[in-house]
Motif scaffolding. Structure first.
Motif, short mmCIF file in Angstrom:
data_model
loop_
_atom_site.label_atom_id
_atom_site.label_comp_id
_atom_site.label_asym_id
_atom_site.label_seq_id
_atom_site.Cartn_x
_atom_site.Cartn_y
_atom_site.Cartn_z
N ASP A 4 0.84 -1.19 0.00
CA ASP A 4 0.00 0.00 0.00
C ASP A 4 0.88 1.25 0.00
O ASP A 4 1.93 1.28 0.68
CB ASP A 4 -0.87 -0.04 1.26
N PRO A 5 0.50 2.32 -0.73
CA PRO A 5 1.32 3.53 -0.75
C PRO A 5 1.56 4.12 0.64
O PRO A 5 2.65 4.61 0.95
CB PRO A 5 0.52 4.51 -1.62
N LEU A 6 0.52 4.05 1.48
CA LEU A 6 0.64 4.58 2.84
C LEU A 6 1.68 3.76 3.63
O LEU A 6 2.48 4.30 4.39
CB LEU A 6 -0.73 4.48 3.51
N GLU A 7 1.63 2.47 3.39
CA GLU A 7 2.56 1.55 4.05
C GLU A 7 4.00 1.86 3.61
O GLU A 7 4.93 1.88 4.42
CB GLU A 7 2.18 0.14 3.63
N ARG A 8 4.13 2.12 2.31
CA ARG A 8 5.45 2.45 1.78
C ARG A 8 6.01 3.69 2.48
O ARG A 8 7.17 3.72 2.90
CB ARG A 8 5.34 2.68 0.27
N ARG A 9 5.15 4.70 2.66
CA ARG A 9 5.59 5.93 3.32
C ARG A 9 6.00 5.66 4.77
O ARG A 9 6.96 6.21 5.28
CB ARG A 9 4.47 6.99 3.27
N TRP A 10 5.24 4.81 5.43
CA TRP A 10 5.54 4.49 6.82
C TRP A 10 6.89 3.77 6.93
O TRP A 10 7.67 4.04 7.84
CB TRP A 10 4.42 3.62 7.42
N ILE A 11 7.16 2.86 6.00
CA ILE A 11 8.43 2.14 6.02
C ILE A 11 9.59 3.13 5.88
O ILE A 11 10.59 3.07 6.62
CB ILE A 11 8.48 1.08 4.89
N ILE A 12 9.43 4.09 4.94
CA ILE A 12 10.50 5.07 4.72
C ILE A 12 10.69 5.92 5.99
O ILE A 12 11.81 6.14 6.45
CB ILE A 12 10.18 5.95 3.49
N LEU A 13 9.57 6.34 6.57
CA LEU A 13 9.63 7.15 7.78
C LEU A 13 10.35 6.40 8.91
O LEU A 13 11.20 6.94 9.62
CB LEU A 13 8.20 7.50 8.21
N THR A 14 10.01 5.11 9.05
CA THR A 14 10.63 4.27 10.07
C THR A 14 12.15 4.18 9.88
O THR A 14 12.92 4.34 10.83
CB THR A 14 10.03 2.86 10.00
N LEU A 15 12.55 3.96 8.62
CA LEU A 15 13.98 3.85 8.34
C LEU A 15 14.69 5.17 8.64
O LEU A 15 15.76 5.19 9.24
CB LEU A 15 14.19 3.45 6.87
N VAL A 16 14.07 6.28 8.22
CA VAL A 16 14.68 7.59 8.46
C VAL A 16 14.84 7.83 9.96
O VAL A 16 15.88 8.29 10.44
CB VAL A 16 13.83 8.71 7.80
N LEU A 17 13.79 7.47 10.72
CA LEU A 17 13.82 7.66 12.18
C LEU A 17 14.98 6.89 12.81
O LEU A 17 15.76 7.43 13.60
CB LEU A 17 12.48 7.18 12.76
N MET A 18 15.14 5.63 12.42
CA MET A 18 16.18 4.80 13.02
C MET A 18 17.57 5.28 12.59
O MET A 18 18.51 5.28 13.39
CB MET A 18 15.98 3.33 12.62
N LEU A 19 17.68 5.69 11.32
CA LEU A 19 18.98 6.22 10.86
C LEU A 19 19.31 7.51 11.60
O LEU A 19 20.46 7.74 11.98
CB LEU A 19 18.94 6.47 9.35
N ALA A 20 18.30 8.34 11.85
CA ALA A 20 18.55 9.60 12.56
C ALA A 20 19.03 9.33 13.98
O ALA A 20 20.02 9.91 14.44
CB ALA A 20 17.27 10.45 12.58
N ILE A 21 18.35 8.42 14.68
CA ILE A 21 18.74 8.15 16.08
C ILE A 21 20.15 7.56 16.14
O ILE A 21 21.00 8.02 16.90
CB ILE A 21 17.74 7.19 16.76
#
Lengths: 160, 540
Positions: A4-21
């Motif tokens: 799902d496109p929404l799911e895709r966005r959430w996955i990217i957000l999750t990855l960005v969050l973990m990379l940031a921390i």
């Protein structure tokens, strides 16, 4: 396979969050040399009293040529020795601690001083106390039925 | 339905799990009350540390292992519609594990194994304690073999067909546990057991702690797996909707299986004998393992939203109220996810390399894992039990009102217990203490939080007794329930075929093998290169 496109966005957000921390943590580790206390150094815990560093009369605070301090301590059931340590405020202090018997841990609440103390190994941790006062030096690893009673004192004094 | 007695085996496993749980919960109440200092008459370090050790073993090893096994056997036979791979072996595994528990319990309750569930050499327990632990682990290995063989035989007869998600999750957990338990098994078999029997004189504590850390993070996912599997495969249907995404469930299970084992060094951040480079490496993995949980949160909440809207909920949050909260699994999952959010936040602080220094081995840490394990995992275990009970026993739940009361009591009790526990940690209270005989003003600051925890523990004990009451009375005198078919959630988009990596584990085992060599290879080999000094045994 459907994503799902929404799911895709959430996955990217999750990855960005973990990379940031992890990026922030890695940044501090490199830039400020901020690491947990590793020190791969072995010692025979049954013969501490025979070593030049941890013999009873060698324990305590020693001043290094560069103005920093080294505190040498032995942890044993149920106390940290010497039982009272006095260090100046805002000065780098390196603690070198060995266990005479079982597993221990040391923590001075509300400061950065904390390390495990493992029989067979020497723990080393460098910190700097920002506020003067009386602090308890608590054992924070279960070491036997008297564990609650294992603590000593640390006094942080202002420089004369 | 299936006549191979899988329900009897599942029930036997679940009863051991919840009996252990009740005993451990009541010990927990004793510990909170003892430590509060409000009742000096009952203070006793010997009793306290025997109780903490028993509580940890029962909750961490017994409740969980038997729950995983019972859930696995039953969901495997129902989802694959085939009998157990080897029924006698499955019963053997049950009895082996149970005998192991009884042996360990003897040593624990007689105060001969007050070494906490993390073993802590060079403190030495009675050899019977270690033998019991080995039997429990061997029992769980047989369960792993059953799961793997059932999936393999099913796939052989249906080439190319997607393995049901629930079974894919069970096998992911079985494989992960085989990898993970190798660490603690090596520690017990090659170090602690021969050492406690006097066959070897000393153990290298650094090596022992490294081997335990190998197991110690993945084990929490071993516990969490059945809860996550239920969220994906049972909850959406119980909520009256569909699963948002089946492949995302597989991706999450695979990530949990691969990532949760090679990251154990966050338990050794504060230990001297491992270099900072390896600690950093394990830190990256530790943060990566948050990803499957975040994906799961998204997929499960999206599935619940679908259910809520199907039942007439509108608006941004209106669907939440429209969910069937009378369904035990829905309430358990909702409350569980709430506690997971809090516990996950604390977990990110613990995982944070240098920041962990401030909370390491303080009361913050048990506060954290009681939110996630005692909160999320336990609540969803209850939800699973209530969901499966009518299928397993053929009888409906006796009192749905008491079931919901029990779940709410547990969630509230856990919040009242665990939040002050976190505060105690921030105020510097060490964990694993039975009293606070320190000469510092901090002790006075701790008291109100310790008192608050007593109220939380009372709610939790009440809830634990109520759980037991609900399960016993439902099985004994619930109304007959003729519909014992366990139905699983349908995904929104039916899964007709899958790429091979999402329908099997071969490539993931290879990836994990190389990652394990990188993560633990040198850190373990170093103990054989260094001039190390072993430790002689000490009694507590």
């Amino acid at each position: 396979m459907h994503i799902d496109p929404l799911e895709r966005r959430w996955i990217i957000l999750t990855l960005v969050l973990m990379l940031a921390i992890t990026g922030v943590l890695l940044g501090y580790a490199i830039a400020a040399n901020l690491h947990p206390p590793s020190n791969v150094e072995t010692i025979d815990s049954t013969r501490l009293h025979l070593t030049p560093e941890f013999a009873e009369d060698k324990l305590g605070v020693a001043k290094n040529p560069d103005g920093t301090l080294t505190v040498t301590m032995v942890a044993g059931r149920y106390g940290f020795y010497p039982q009272h340590v006095e260090v100046p405020v805002a000065t780098p202090v390196t603690f070198r601690i060995a266990s005479a018997d079982v597993l221990h841990g040391v923590h001075v609440p509300l400061t950065n001083l904390s390390t495990m103390i493992v029989p067979g190994y020497v723990s080393e941790v460098t910190t700097l106390f920002e506020k003067t006062g009386e602090y308890p030096l608590l054992c924070n690893e279960y070491c036997g039925l008297g564990h609650d009673h294992m603590w000593s004192r640390l006094t942080v004094i202002s420089p004369q | 339905m299936n006549n191979d007695k899988a329900p009897a085996l599942a029930l036997a496993n679940l009863w051991v799990a919840f009996t252990a749980f009740l005993a451990a919960a009541l010990l927990g109440l004793y510990q909170v009350v003892e430590r509060s200092g409000l009742f000096p008459a009952i203070e006793s370090p010997a009793w306290y540390f025997a109780a903490v050790s028993t509580h940890g073993v029962l909750m961490g090893f017994v409740l969980t292992t038997f729950m995983v096994m019972g859930f696995g056997y039953y969901t495997a036979t129902t989802s694959l519609a085939q009998p157990l791979w080897n029924r006698s072996l499955a019963w053997l595994s049950f009895w082996l594990a149970l005998v192991g528990v009884l042996l360990a319990a003897y040593a624990l309750l007689t105060g001969q194994a007050s070494v906490l569930y993390t073993f802590y050499p060079p403190l030495r327990a009675h050899p019977i304690f270690y033998i019991g632990a080995v039997l429990l682990i061997v029992g769980s290995w047989i369960w792993c073999l059953e799961m793997i063989m059932m999936m393999i035989t099913w796939k052989r007869s249906r080439p190319g067909q997607p393995v049901p998600l629930v079974m894919f999750g069970n096998v992911a957990n079985a494989l992960m546990w085989l990898w993970a338990s190798a660490g603690v098994a090596a520690e017990v078999l090659f170090q602690l057991l021969p050492w406690s029997l006097g066959i070897i004189d000393t153990v290298d504590v650094g090596l022992a702690r490294t081997l335990f850390a190998w197991t110690l993070h993945a084990i929490v996912y071993f516990w969490l797996f059945p809860a996550y599997i239920a969220l994906y495969t049972l909850l959406p249907r119980a909520a009256g909707g569909r699963l948002f995404s089946d492949p995302m469930g597989r991706v999450s299970f695979i990530m949990l299986m691969v990532i949760s084992v090679p990251i154990g060094f966050h338990h050794l951040y504060m230990d001297p004998f491992q270099e900072t480079g390896f600690k950093l490496m394990h830190m990256f993995g530790t943060f990566m393992v948050a990803i499957p949980s975040l994906l799961t949160g998204f997929t499960i909440i999206a599935s619940l939203e679908i259910s809520g809207r199907l039942q007439g909920g509108t608006g941004l949050f209106g669907w939440i109220g429209a969910l069937p909260w009378r369904e035990p699994l829905v309430t358990a999952a909702g409350l569980g996810l709430l506690l997971l959010a809090g516990g996950g936040f604390g977990g990110i602080i613990n995982a944070s390399y240098a920041m962990n220094t401030l909370v390491h081995n303080t009361a913050w840490v048990p506060g954290h894992f009681h939110l996630i394990f005692g909160g999320t995992v336990a609540l969803i275990y209850f939800g699973i039990a209530y969901h499966l009970w009518p299928k397993l026993t053929g009888r409906s739940l006796r009192s749905p009102g008491l079931v919901l009361t029990q779940l709410w009591l547990w969630a509230i009790g856990m919040i009242v217990t665990a939040v002050p526990w976190h505060w105690l940690g921030l105020l510097g209270q060490p964990r694993r203490i039975s009293s606070t005989p320190y000469d510092t003003p901090l002790v006075a600051a701790w008291q109100p939080f310790e008192t608050l925890m007593v109220f939380g523990a009372l709610l939790l004990s009440l809830s634990a007794i109520l759980l037991f009451y609900n399960l016993v009375t439902s099985q004994a005198s619930g109304k007959s329930n003729p519909d014992t078919t366990l139905a699983y959630a349908e995904p929104v988009h039916a899964v007709l075929s899958l790429p091979r990596p999402l329908n099997g584990f071969v490539i993931w085992n290879w990836i994990l093998l190389f990652w394990m060599i990188a993560a633990y290879g040198y850190p373990i080999v170093q103990f054989f290169l260094l001039d190390t000094y072993g430790a002689f045994p000490w009694n507590v």
